[in-house]
Motif scaffolding. Structure first.
Motif, PDB file in Angstrom:
ATOM      1  N   GLY A   1      -5.315  -7.348   6.065  1.00 57.40           N
ATOM      2  CA  GLY A   1      -4.529  -6.122   6.125  1.00 57.40           C
ATOM      3  C   GLY A   1      -4.927  -5.202   7.255  1.00 57.40           C
ATOM      4  N   HIS A   2      -4.019  -4.310   7.552  1.00 57.85           N
ATOM      5  CA  HIS A   2      -4.054  -3.222   8.539  1.00 57.85           C
ATOM      6  C   HIS A   2      -3.162  -3.529   9.742  1.00 57.85           C
ATOM      7  CE1 HIS A   2      -5.834   0.731   9.473  1.00 57.85           C
ATOM      8  NE2 HIS A   2      -5.323   0.427  10.637  1.00 57.85           N
ATOM      9  N   ASP A   3      -2.075  -2.758   9.799  1.00 61.82           N
ATOM     10  CA  ASP A   3      -1.090  -2.874  10.888  1.00 61.82           C
ATOM     11  C   ASP A   3      -0.304  -4.190  10.864  1.00 61.82           C
ATOM     12  OD1 ASP A   3      -2.845  -0.953  13.448  1.00 61.82           O
ATOM     13  OD2 ASP A   3      -1.475  -0.353  11.838  1.00 61.82           O
TER      14      ASP A   3
ATOM     15  N   LYS B   1       1.360   6.068   2.013  1.00 65.47           N
ATOM     16  CA  LYS B   1       2.294   6.885   2.793  1.00 65.47           C
ATOM     17  C   LYS B   1       3.428   7.459   1.964  1.00 65.47           C
ATOM     18  CE  LYS B   1      -0.373   6.485   6.167  1.00 65.47           C
ATOM     19  NZ  LYS B   1      -0.846   5.192   6.394  1.00 65.47           N
TER      20      LYS B   1
ATOM     21  N   THR C   1      -1.322  -1.541  -3.760  1.00 66.02           N
ATOM     22  CA  THR C   1      -2.618  -1.135  -3.204  1.00 66.02           C
ATOM     23  C   THR C   1      -2.621   0.367  -2.957  1.00 66.02           C
ATOM     24  OG1 THR C   1      -3.168  -3.269  -2.157  1.00 66.02           O
ATOM     25  CG2 THR C   1      -4.115  -1.297  -1.154  1.00 66.02           C
TER      26      THR C   1
ATOM     27  N   GLU D   1     -11.414  -9.242   3.112  1.00 62.64           N
ATOM     28  CA  GLU D   1     -10.132  -8.813   3.678  1.00 62.64           C
ATOM     29  C   GLU D   1     -10.315  -8.758   5.182  1.00 62.64           C
ATOM     30  OE1 GLU D   1      -8.130  -5.282   2.254  1.00 62.64           O
ATOM     31  OE2 GLU D   1      -6.934  -5.186   4.094  1.00 62.64           O
TER      32      GLU D   1
ATOM     33  N   ASN E   1       0.860  -1.183   0.000  1.00 60.48           N
ATOM     34  CA  ASN E   1       0.000   0.000   0.000  1.00 60.48           C
ATOM     35  C   ASN E   1       0.896   1.232   0.000  1.00 60.48           C
ATOM     36  OD1 ASN E   1      -1.492   2.293   1.032  1.00 60.48           O
ATOM     37  ND2 ASN E   1      -3.142   0.866   1.529  1.00 60.48           N
TER      38      ASN E   1
ATOM     39  N   GLU F   1      -8.669   0.421  -2.837  1.00 59.99           N
ATOM     40  CA  GLU F   1      -9.531   0.314  -1.661  1.00 59.99           C
ATOM     41  C   GLU F   1     -10.301   1.611  -1.454  1.00 59.99           C
ATOM     42  OE1 GLU F   1      -7.070  -0.708   1.697  1.00 59.99           O
ATOM     43  OE2 GLU F   1      -6.955  -2.763   1.005  1.00 59.99           O
TER      44      GLU F   1
ATOM     45  N   SER G   1      -2.149  -6.914   2.265  1.00 61.06           N
ATOM     46  CA  SER G   1      -1.813  -5.560   1.804  1.00 61.06           C
ATOM     47  C   SER G   1      -1.240  -4.812   3.002  1.00 61.06           C
ATOM     48  CB  SER G   1      -3.045  -4.834   1.239  1.00 61.06           C
ATOM     49  OG  SER G   1      -4.178  -5.028   2.026  1.00 61.06           O
ATOM     50  N   ILE G   2      -0.025  -4.303   2.804  1.00 61.77           N
ATOM     51  CA  ILE G   2       0.729  -3.716   3.909  1.00 61.77           C
ATOM     52  C   ILE G   2       1.301  -2.370   3.469  1.00 61.77           C
ATOM     53  CG2 ILE G   2       2.615  -4.064   5.565  1.00 61.77           C
ATOM     54  CD1 ILE G   2       2.362  -7.080   5.049  1.00 61.77           C
ATOM     55  N   GLY G   3       1.107  -1.359   4.308  1.00 62.30           N
ATOM     56  CA  GLY G   3       1.588  -0.038   3.928  1.00 62.30           C
ATOM     57  C   GLY G   3       2.300   0.685   5.046  1.00 62.30           C
ATOM     58  N   HIS G   4       1.532   1.067   6.067  1.00 59.69           N
ATOM     59  CA  HIS G   4       2.102   1.960   7.087  1.00 59.69           C
ATOM     60  C   HIS G   4       3.395   1.406   7.700  1.00 59.69           C
ATOM     61  CE1 HIS G   4       1.666   5.440   9.730  1.00 59.69           C
ATOM     62  NE2 HIS G   4       2.255   4.670  10.632  1.00 59.69           N
TER      63      HIS G   4
HETATM   64  N1  LIG Z   1      -5.767  -3.088   3.447  1.00 61.29           N
HETATM   65  C1  LIG Z   1      -4.683  -2.770   4.331  1.00 61.29           C
HETATM   66  C2  LIG Z   1      -3.729  -1.875   3.648  1.00 61.29           C
HETATM   67  O1  LIG Z   1      -3.840  -1.649   2.455  1.00 61.29           O
HETATM   68  C3  LIG Z   1      -2.604  -1.294   4.400  1.00 61.29           C
HETATM   69  O2  LIG Z   1      -2.904  -1.091   5.750  1.00 61.29           O
HETATM   70  P1  LIG Z   1      -1.664  -0.588   6.648  1.00 61.29           P
HETATM   71  O3  LIG Z   1      -0.566  -1.605   6.488  1.00 61.29           O
HETATM   72  O4  LIG Z   1      -1.262   0.757   6.113  1.00 61.29           O
HETATM   73  O5  LIG Z   1      -2.209  -0.547   8.056  1.00 61.29           O
END
Ligand SMILES: NCC(=O)COP(=O)(O)O
Ligand SMILES: CC(=O)[C@@H](O)[C@H](O)COP(=O)(O)O
Length: 237
Positions: free
Chosen positions: A189-191, A10, A41, A151, A7, A70, A211-214
């Motif tokens: 996904g998320h955290d 950021k 993502t 998800e 993702n 998303e 899916s991983i971003g932050h």
């Molecule tokens: N769907 C989760 C995503 O895309 C990224 O979530 P995060 O890793 O930023 O909390």
């Protein structure tokens, strides 16, 4: 095989910080895929705090892996997704002013609404996924909506795992088993992070995509983007 979809929200946050085009989101997506990520993502929010709608259109031509968009399916979002036709759309019930995603769909209360939107995306050849809490009844409601995938919203798992409570994985494992039983594909996904991803993956049968971003972008500040992506791929193998 569990695919890693990065993702890049950021990256866009940093770009927007000075009103310029550095770091360039398109270049980042190209390189992230070069480093081995199997998807990109984005989560364009109505206030365009990070990813802008223009980014979504611009990214279409450079995402050669899997493109996942998303968002909360308001009219503008639906129109954009139907025009871009990404590989996957993930529907998230975020309030406009939410600081980040903080809940999954109530797939019973919003069942008819989801069913209608999902069928429109599927008619246009776009795979659908819906963001859900790890509750069996929500998985059952998701199956009734006709979505291709769910998800699993993993913030609670990540928070508890950080505190040493590995039992927090249990509802996710149970929901993954129920989802498979009902013919649903499983994303999550998320955290998620380098610290928790291997344990999560080992306890979720048939996990198709994370899916991983932050966390990934934060880890990259210290280790570098290429090294972090390769670390995730090793832990997901
Ligand atoms: N769907 C989760 C995503 O895309 C990224 O979530 P995060 O890793 O930023 O909390
Ligand atoms: C649905 C989900 O968990 C991610 O899209 C997350 O919401 C990222 O959004 P932000 O980068 O705006 O926190």
């Amino acid at each position: 095989m569990t695919k890693l979809s990065v993702n890049i929200n950021k990256i866009a946050t940093l770009r927007n910080a000075r009103g310029g085009d550095v770091p360039n989101v398109i270049d980042a997506a190209i390189n992230i895929q070069k480093f081995g990520a199997q998807g990109i993502t984005i989560h364009p929010r109505p206030d365009e705090r990070h990813i802008r709608y223009k980014d979504a259109y611009d990214l279409k031509s450079v995402v050669s892996t899997e493109f996942n968009i998303e968002g909360n399916p308001n009219e503008k979002f639906i129109k954009m997704v139907l025009e871009i036709k990404p590989d996957q759309v993930t529907l998230v019930p975020d309030a406009v002013d939410a600081i980040t995603s903080n809940a999954g769909w109530d797939t019973h209360k919003h069942g008819e609404y989801l069913k209608e939107i999902i069928s429109e995306f599927k008619r246009n050849g776009i795979r659908t996924s819906i963001f859900v809490d790890p509750e069996i009844s929500m998985i059952e409601g998701a199956a009734a909506s006709g979505t291709d995938r769910i998800e699993l919203y993993t913030e609670e798992f990540a928070t508890q795992f950080e505190k040493g409570n590995q039992n927090a994985i249990r509802p996710y494992t149970k929901c993954a088993m129920k989802a498979s039983e009902l013919g649903l594909g499983i994303n999550a996904g998320h955290d998620l992070s380098l610290n928790n991803i291997r344990f999560f993956k080992e306890n979720i049968p048939n996990l198709l995509e994370v899916s991983i971003g932050h966390a990934l972008i934060c880890e990259s500040l210290y280790l570098g983007l290429e090294k972090v992506i390769k670390e995730y791929l090793k832990k997901l193998a």
